[in-house]
Design a protein around this motif. Structure first.
Motif, PDB file in Angstrom:
ATOM      1  N   TYR A 213       0.112  -6.419  -3.705  1.00 39.09           N
ATOM      2  CA  TYR A 213       1.391  -5.884  -3.228  1.00 39.09           C
ATOM      3  C   TYR A 213       1.594  -6.118  -1.735  1.00 39.09           C
ATOM      4  N   PHE A 214       0.563  -6.585  -1.035  1.00 35.00           N
ATOM      5  CA  PHE A 214       0.675  -6.825   0.397  1.00 35.00           C
ATOM      6  C   PHE A 214       0.873  -8.301   0.726  1.00 35.00           C
ATOM      7  N   SER A 219       5.547  -7.826  -0.868  1.00 33.02           N
ATOM      8  CA  SER A 219       5.724  -6.582  -0.115  1.00 33.02           C
ATOM      9  C   SER A 219       7.163  -6.081  -0.202  1.00 33.02           C
ATOM     10  N   SER A 220       8.113  -6.999  -0.326  1.00 31.73           N
ATOM     11  CA  SER A 220       9.509  -6.582  -0.501  1.00 31.73           C
ATOM     12  C   SER A 220       9.913  -6.581  -1.975  1.00 31.73           C
ATOM     13  N   LEU A 243       4.843  -0.677   2.160  1.00 30.43           N
ATOM     14  CA  LEU A 243       5.377  -1.992   1.824  1.00 30.43           C
ATOM     15  C   LEU A 243       6.456  -2.421   2.816  1.00 30.43           C
ATOM     16  N   THR A 246       4.746  -3.499   5.949  1.00 33.05           N
ATOM     17  CA  THR A 246       4.105  -4.793   5.725  1.00 33.05           C
ATOM     18  C   THR A 246       5.123  -5.922   5.770  1.00 33.05           C
ATOM     19  N   ALA A 247       6.252  -5.731   5.097  1.00 31.76           N
ATOM     20  CA  ALA A 247       7.300  -6.752   5.078  1.00 31.76           C
ATOM     21  C   ALA A 247       7.835  -7.019   6.483  1.00 31.76           C
TER      22      ALA A 247
END
Length: 269
Positions: A213-214, A219-220, A243, A246-247
Protein backbone atom coordinates in the motif's frame (compact mmCIF):
# COMPACT_ATOMS: atom_id res chain seq x y z
CA UNK A 1 0.54 30.40 -14.21
CA UNK A 2 -2.75 31.56 -15.73
CA UNK A 3 -0.91 33.26 -18.58
CA UNK A 4 1.15 30.12 -19.17
CA UNK A 5 -2.03 28.04 -19.30
CA UNK A 6 -3.50 30.42 -21.90
CA UNK A 7 -0.45 29.80 -24.07
CA UNK A 8 -0.79 26.04 -23.59
CA UNK A 9 -4.48 26.26 -24.48
CA UNK A 10 -3.65 28.00 -27.75
CA UNK A 11 -1.40 25.04 -28.60
CA UNK A 12 -3.95 22.31 -27.93
CA UNK A 13 -7.36 23.82 -28.71
CA UNK A 14 -7.10 22.86 -32.40
CA UNK A 15 -5.43 19.49 -31.72
CA UNK A 16 -8.02 16.86 -32.68
CA UNK A 17 -6.45 14.07 -30.65
CA UNK A 18 -6.73 16.23 -27.54
CA UNK A 19 -10.48 16.65 -27.99
CA UNK A 20 -11.04 12.98 -28.82
CA UNK A 21 -9.22 11.68 -25.73
CA UNK A 22 -10.30 14.47 -23.39
CA UNK A 23 -13.99 14.19 -24.30
CA UNK A 24 -13.91 10.39 -24.17
CA UNK A 25 -13.39 10.58 -20.40
CA UNK A 26 -16.43 12.82 -20.02
CA UNK A 27 -18.50 10.43 -22.12
CA UNK A 28 -17.35 7.09 -20.75
CA UNK A 29 -17.40 7.94 -17.03
CA UNK A 30 -21.04 9.10 -16.65
CA UNK A 31 -22.46 6.73 -19.25
CA UNK A 32 -20.76 3.61 -17.87
CA UNK A 33 -21.40 4.55 -14.25
CA UNK A 34 -25.08 5.23 -14.84
CA UNK A 35 -25.41 2.07 -16.92
CA UNK A 36 -23.76 -0.01 -14.19
CA UNK A 37 -25.97 1.65 -11.59
CA UNK A 38 -29.11 0.94 -13.58
CA UNK A 39 -28.24 -2.73 -13.98
CA UNK A 40 -27.17 -3.12 -10.37
CA UNK A 41 -30.27 -1.49 -8.92
CA UNK A 42 -32.65 -3.37 -11.18
CA UNK A 43 -30.95 -6.68 -10.48
CA UNK A 44 -31.52 -6.29 -6.76
CA UNK A 45 -34.68 -4.20 -6.73
CA UNK A 46 -36.81 -7.04 -5.46
CA UNK A 47 -38.17 -6.87 -1.94
CA UNK A 48 -37.08 -10.35 -1.03
CA UNK A 49 -34.84 -10.85 1.96
CA UNK A 50 -32.13 -12.26 -0.32
CA UNK A 51 -32.09 -9.15 -2.54
CA UNK A 52 -31.94 -6.80 0.42
CA UNK A 53 -29.15 -8.83 2.03
CA UNK A 54 -27.08 -8.73 -1.15
CA UNK A 55 -27.53 -4.98 -1.50
CA UNK A 56 -26.40 -4.41 2.06
CA UNK A 57 -23.45 -6.79 1.61
CA UNK A 58 -22.38 -4.96 -1.56
CA UNK A 59 -22.80 -1.53 0.09
CA UNK A 60 -25.03 -0.28 -2.79
CA UNK A 61 -22.33 1.85 -4.48
CA UNK A 62 -24.85 3.84 -6.54
CA UNK A 63 -26.85 5.44 -3.74
CA UNK A 64 -25.98 8.16 -1.21
CA UNK A 65 -23.62 8.23 0.59
CA UNK A 66 -21.69 5.34 -1.02
CA UNK A 67 -22.05 6.83 -4.50
CA UNK A 68 -19.09 9.18 -3.95
CA UNK A 69 -16.79 6.21 -3.51
CA UNK A 70 -18.30 4.49 -6.53
CA UNK A 71 -17.96 7.54 -8.78
CA UNK A 72 -14.37 8.14 -7.65
CA UNK A 73 -13.44 4.51 -8.30
CA UNK A 74 -15.01 4.53 -11.77
CA UNK A 75 -13.25 7.82 -12.48
CA UNK A 76 -9.96 6.14 -11.70
CA UNK A 77 -10.71 3.40 -14.24
CA UNK A 78 -11.03 5.89 -17.08
CA UNK A 79 -8.38 8.37 -15.96
CA UNK A 80 -5.70 6.34 -17.73
CA UNK A 81 -6.99 8.04 -20.89
CA UNK A 82 -6.05 11.45 -19.49
CA UNK A 83 -2.64 10.14 -18.45
CA UNK A 84 -1.96 8.97 -21.99
CA UNK A 85 -3.12 12.34 -23.37
CA UNK A 86 -0.84 14.23 -20.98
CA UNK A 87 2.16 12.18 -22.12
CA UNK A 88 1.33 12.89 -25.76
CA UNK A 89 1.10 16.64 -25.15
CA UNK A 90 4.49 16.71 -23.43
CA UNK A 91 6.36 14.44 -25.84
CA UNK A 92 4.92 16.29 -28.84
CA UNK A 93 6.77 19.35 -27.57
CA UNK A 94 10.02 17.42 -28.00
CA UNK A 95 9.10 15.83 -31.31
CA UNK A 96 8.19 19.16 -32.92
CA UNK A 97 10.91 21.13 -31.07
CA UNK A 98 8.31 23.45 -29.54
CA UNK A 99 10.01 23.36 -26.15
CA UNK A 100 13.25 24.60 -27.69
CA UNK A 101 11.44 27.41 -29.48
CA UNK A 102 9.82 28.46 -26.20
CA UNK A 103 13.25 28.80 -24.61
CA UNK A 104 14.53 30.76 -27.61
CA UNK A 105 11.51 33.07 -27.34
CA UNK A 106 12.39 33.94 -23.76
CA UNK A 107 10.89 31.22 -21.57
CA UNK A 108 12.98 29.78 -18.80
CA UNK A 109 12.99 26.04 -18.30
CA UNK A 110 10.90 26.55 -15.18
CA UNK A 111 8.32 28.35 -17.33
CA UNK A 112 8.00 25.23 -19.45
CA UNK A 113 7.52 23.02 -16.40
CA UNK A 114 5.02 25.48 -14.90
CA UNK A 115 3.07 25.56 -18.17
CA UNK A 116 2.76 21.77 -18.16
CA UNK A 117 1.87 21.87 -14.47
CA UNK A 118 -1.00 24.21 -15.35
CA UNK A 119 -2.27 21.60 -17.80
CA UNK A 120 -1.97 18.96 -15.07
CA UNK A 121 -4.10 21.08 -12.74
CA UNK A 122 -6.61 21.67 -15.54
CA UNK A 123 -7.04 17.94 -16.09
CA UNK A 124 -7.33 17.22 -12.38
CA UNK A 125 -9.90 19.96 -11.75
CA UNK A 126 -12.11 19.24 -14.77
CA UNK A 127 -12.20 15.49 -14.24
CA UNK A 128 -12.84 15.94 -10.51
CA UNK A 129 -15.85 18.12 -11.34
CA UNK A 130 -17.06 15.36 -13.66
CA UNK A 131 -16.70 12.77 -10.89
CA UNK A 132 -18.67 15.04 -8.57
CA UNK A 133 -21.49 15.61 -11.08
CA UNK A 134 -21.64 11.91 -11.97
CA UNK A 135 -21.95 10.92 -8.32
CA UNK A 136 -24.51 13.62 -7.62
CA UNK A 137 -26.78 12.70 -10.54
CA UNK A 138 -26.51 8.97 -9.93
CA UNK A 139 -27.18 9.41 -6.22
CA UNK A 140 -30.34 11.41 -6.83
CA UNK A 141 -31.52 8.90 -9.43
CA UNK A 142 -31.04 5.72 -7.42
CA UNK A 143 -31.30 6.66 -3.74
CA UNK A 144 -34.80 5.47 -2.76
CA UNK A 145 -35.30 7.71 0.28
CA UNK A 146 -33.26 10.92 0.15
CA UNK A 147 -34.70 12.11 3.44
CA UNK A 148 -33.08 9.26 5.36
CA UNK A 149 -29.47 9.76 4.15
CA UNK A 150 -26.78 12.42 4.32
CA UNK A 151 -26.06 13.36 0.71
CA UNK A 152 -22.52 14.61 1.31
CA UNK A 153 -21.41 11.94 3.76
CA UNK A 154 -18.32 10.21 2.31
CA UNK A 155 -17.80 13.19 -0.02
CA UNK A 156 -14.10 13.03 0.87
CA UNK A 157 -13.75 10.29 -1.77
CA UNK A 158 -13.97 13.02 -4.40
CA UNK A 159 -10.93 14.63 -2.78
CA UNK A 160 -9.20 11.26 -2.79
CA UNK A 161 -9.90 11.04 -6.51
CA UNK A 162 -8.24 14.42 -7.06
CA UNK A 163 -5.14 13.20 -5.19
CA UNK A 164 -5.08 9.98 -7.20
CA UNK A 165 -5.43 11.88 -10.49
CA UNK A 166 -2.58 14.19 -9.50
CA UNK A 167 -0.35 11.22 -8.73
CA UNK A 168 -1.10 9.51 -12.05
CA UNK A 169 -0.35 12.66 -14.03
CA UNK A 170 2.83 13.34 -12.07
CA UNK A 171 4.05 9.83 -12.92
CA UNK A 172 3.06 10.46 -16.56
CA UNK A 173 4.95 13.79 -16.49
CA UNK A 174 8.12 12.12 -15.17
CA UNK A 175 7.96 9.32 -17.74
CA UNK A 176 7.38 11.77 -20.60
CA UNK A 177 10.27 14.00 -19.53
CA UNK A 178 12.65 11.04 -19.20
CA UNK A 179 11.73 9.11 -22.35
CA UNK A 180 10.62 11.91 -24.72
CA UNK A 181 9.26 9.54 -27.35
CA UNK A 182 5.47 9.34 -27.50
CA UNK A 183 5.00 5.66 -28.33
CA UNK A 184 7.62 4.35 -25.95
CA UNK A 185 6.53 6.68 -23.15
CA UNK A 186 2.91 5.55 -23.45
CA UNK A 187 3.97 1.88 -23.45
CA UNK A 188 6.12 2.38 -20.34
CA UNK A 189 3.27 4.26 -18.63
CA UNK A 190 0.75 1.52 -19.38
CA UNK A 191 3.22 -1.19 -18.37
CA UNK A 192 3.88 0.49 -15.04
CA UNK A 193 0.22 1.22 -14.25
CA UNK A 194 -1.26 -2.11 -15.32
CA UNK A 195 1.56 -4.63 -14.86
CA UNK A 196 4.51 -3.53 -12.73
CA UNK A 197 2.49 -1.70 -10.08
CA UNK A 198 0.01 -4.57 -9.70
CA UNK A 199 2.69 -7.27 -9.57
CA UNK A 200 4.60 -5.37 -6.91
CA UNK A 201 1.40 -4.83 -4.95
CA UNK A 202 0.56 -8.56 -5.08
CA UNK A 203 4.07 -9.51 -3.94
CA UNK A 204 4.13 -7.00 -1.08
CA UNK A 205 0.62 -7.74 0.19
CA UNK A 206 1.05 -11.52 0.13
CA UNK A 207 -0.38 -13.04 3.31
CA UNK A 208 -1.98 -9.74 4.32
CA UNK A 209 1.26 -7.77 4.20
CA UNK A 210 0.84 -3.98 4.18
CA UNK A 211 3.98 -2.81 2.37
CA UNK A 212 2.26 -2.87 -1.02
CA UNK A 213 0.00 0.00 0.00
CA UNK A 214 3.04 2.29 0.20
CA UNK A 215 3.92 2.00 -3.49
CA UNK A 216 3.75 5.31 -5.42
CA UNK A 217 0.43 4.73 -7.18
CA UNK A 218 -1.04 2.35 -4.63
CA UNK A 219 -0.72 4.98 -1.90
CA UNK A 220 -3.46 6.97 -3.64
CA UNK A 221 -5.29 4.07 -5.32
CA UNK A 222 -5.86 2.37 -1.99
CA UNK A 223 -7.72 5.41 -0.67
CA UNK A 224 -10.57 4.44 -3.01
CA UNK A 225 -11.26 0.70 -2.53
CA UNK A 226 -13.29 -1.26 -5.03
CA UNK A 227 -16.92 -0.39 -4.14
CA UNK A 228 -18.06 -3.87 -5.17
CA UNK A 229 -15.67 -5.51 -2.73
CA UNK A 230 -17.41 -6.28 0.58
CA UNK A 231 -15.85 -4.58 3.58
CA UNK A 232 -15.38 -7.97 5.22
CA UNK A 233 -12.84 -8.88 2.54
CA UNK A 234 -10.77 -5.70 2.93
CA UNK A 235 -7.29 -6.49 4.28
CA UNK A 236 -5.81 -2.99 4.44
CA UNK A 237 -5.03 -1.80 7.96
CA UNK A 238 -2.95 1.23 6.95
CA UNK A 239 -4.75 4.47 7.82
CA UNK A 240 -5.95 6.91 5.17
CA UNK A 241 -3.80 9.63 6.71
CA UNK A 242 -0.67 7.51 6.31
CA UNK A 243 -1.49 6.88 2.65
CA UNK A 244 -2.15 10.58 1.99
CA UNK A 245 1.17 11.51 3.56
CA UNK A 246 2.95 8.82 1.53
CA UNK A 247 1.36 9.99 -1.72
CA UNK A 248 2.32 13.61 -1.03
CA UNK A 249 5.93 12.57 -0.32
CA UNK A 250 6.11 10.60 -3.57
CA UNK A 251 4.56 13.51 -5.45
CA UNK A 252 7.06 15.99 -4.04
CA UNK A 253 9.95 13.65 -4.87
CA UNK A 254 8.78 13.22 -8.47
CA UNK A 255 8.32 16.98 -8.92
CA UNK A 256 11.88 17.47 -7.68
CA UNK A 257 13.17 14.88 -10.16
CA UNK A 258 11.25 16.49 -13.04
CA UNK A 259 12.65 19.94 -12.26
CA UNK A 260 16.19 18.69 -11.63
CA UNK A 261 16.27 16.60 -14.81
CA UNK A 262 14.75 19.18 -17.15
CA UNK A 263 16.98 21.98 -15.88
CA UNK A 264 20.01 19.94 -16.94
CA UNK A 265 18.56 18.23 -20.01
CA UNK A 266 20.05 18.67 -23.47
CA UNK A 267 17.18 20.23 -25.44
CA UNK A 268 18.89 19.45 -28.74
CA UNK A 269 18.42 15.70 -28.37
Amino acid sequence: MVQLFKIEWLKIKTYRTFWVLFCSFFIFLPSMFLLAGDRFMHQFQGKTMEAEAIKRFMNSPFVFPNVWRGAAWFGGLFFIIIGMLFIMLITNEVQYRTHRQNIIDGWSRMNFIAAKASLLLFFVLTTTVMVFLTGLVCGFLYTPDLGSVSVFENFYYVGYYALMATMYLTVAFLIAILIRRTGLAVIVYFAYVFIIDNLLWLALTFRKGQAGYFLPLESSDSLIPNPFKPALLETRTVSDLSLIFTALCYGAAMVYLIIRYYKNADLKS
